[in-house]
Design an enzyme around this catalytic site. Structure first.
Site, PDB file in Angstrom:
ATOM      1  N   CYS A   1       7.851  26.035 -26.594  1.00 15.41           N
ATOM      2  CA  CYS A   1       6.881  25.397 -25.807  1.00 15.41           C
ATOM      3  C   CYS A   1       5.517  26.313 -25.927  1.00 15.41           C
ATOM      4  O   CYS A   1       5.788  27.452 -25.979  1.00 15.41           O
ATOM      5  CB  CYS A   1       7.412  25.460 -24.234  1.00 15.41           C
ATOM      6  SG  CYS A   1       5.997  24.923 -23.233  1.00 15.41           S
TER       7      CYS A   1
ATOM      8  N   CYS B   1      10.145  12.534 -29.801  1.00 10.78           N
ATOM      9  CA  CYS B   1       8.942  12.366 -30.718  1.00 10.78           C
ATOM     10  C   CYS B   1       8.000  13.343 -29.791  1.00 10.78           C
ATOM     11  O   CYS B   1       7.403  13.085 -28.700  1.00 10.78           O
ATOM     12  CB  CYS B   1       8.532  10.912 -30.477  1.00 10.78           C
ATOM     13  SG  CYS B   1       7.275  10.620 -31.406  1.00 10.78           S
TER      14      CYS B   1
END
Length: 162
Positions: A73, A145
Site C-alpha cells: 500500500c 484490478c
C-alpha cells in the site's frame, strides 16, 4: 418517465450511502487527516487512494512490471500482493489473482455509477486500491484490478534477512 428517473436517482444515492456505511464497520489502524495524507502522497496518489479515483488504463508504473517482489500500500506500506500472483489481464491495470493474506485487503460493495462491483481497500488504512472481479485465472478465478498509484513495489533482491 420522470418518476422512473427519480427512482433511479434515489436508488443510486441509497446504494452509495449503503456502500459508505459498510466502510465504517471496519476499524482502520492507520488513520490520518486529509492534510496529513497530502503531506506524504502525491496529488495523484491522494486522488486515487483517498478519493476513490482511477488512473487511466495503461498509464500506471506497474501494469507492465515483470520483476519479482512485493506490492505494498502506498499509504501505509502494508504488503498486499506478491508478484508471483500477478498476471496480464489485458486491461491496462496491474492484476493479481490472490492477495498476500486474506486480511490484507477489505472488500466493500461498490454500487457507484449504477454498476455492481466489489471495491478493495487496504485493511490497515482504508486506501482505495481498485476492484476485484470474478473473471481471473486459476486457482482463484479472481482478478484484483489495481491502480499503480495505490501501490509501492519492493523488488526482491534475493537476499534473505537474518
Amino acid at each position: 418517465m420522470k418518476n422512473g428517473l427519480f427512482l433511479l436517482f434515489i436508488s443510486i444515492i441509497l446504494t452509495s450511502c449503503n456502500s459508505m456505511a459498510q466502510n465504517t464497520e471496519h476499524k482502520f489502524t492507520v488513520v490520518k487527516t486529509d492534510d496529513e495524507w497530502r503531506k506524504i502522497l502525491t496529488p495523484e496518489q491522494f486522488k486515487v487512494t483517498r478519493r476513490k479515483s482511477t488512473e487511466l488504463a495503461c498509464s500506471g508504473a506497474y501494469w507492465k512490471n515483470h520483476e519479482k517482489g512485493i506490492y505494498k500500500c502506498v499509504c501505509c506500506k502494508l504488503p498486499l500482493f506478491d508478484s508471483q500472483t500477478k498476471f496480464d489481464s489485458g486491461t491496462g491495470w496491474p492484476s493479481f489473482y490472490k492477495a498476500i493474506h486474506k486480511d490484507a485487503i477489505l472488500e466493500v460493495a461498490d454500487n457507484s455509477f449504477g454498476m455492481e462491483r466489489t471495491e478493495i481497500l487496504c485493511s490497515r488504512c482504508g486506501a482505495h486500491l481498485g476492484h476485484v472481479f470474478e473473471d481471473g485465472p486459476r486457482p482463484t478465478g479472481l482478478r484484483y484490478c489495481l491502480n499503480s498509484l495505490a501501490l509501492d513495489f519492493e523488488k526482491d533482491t534475493g537476499k534473505k534477512e537474518q
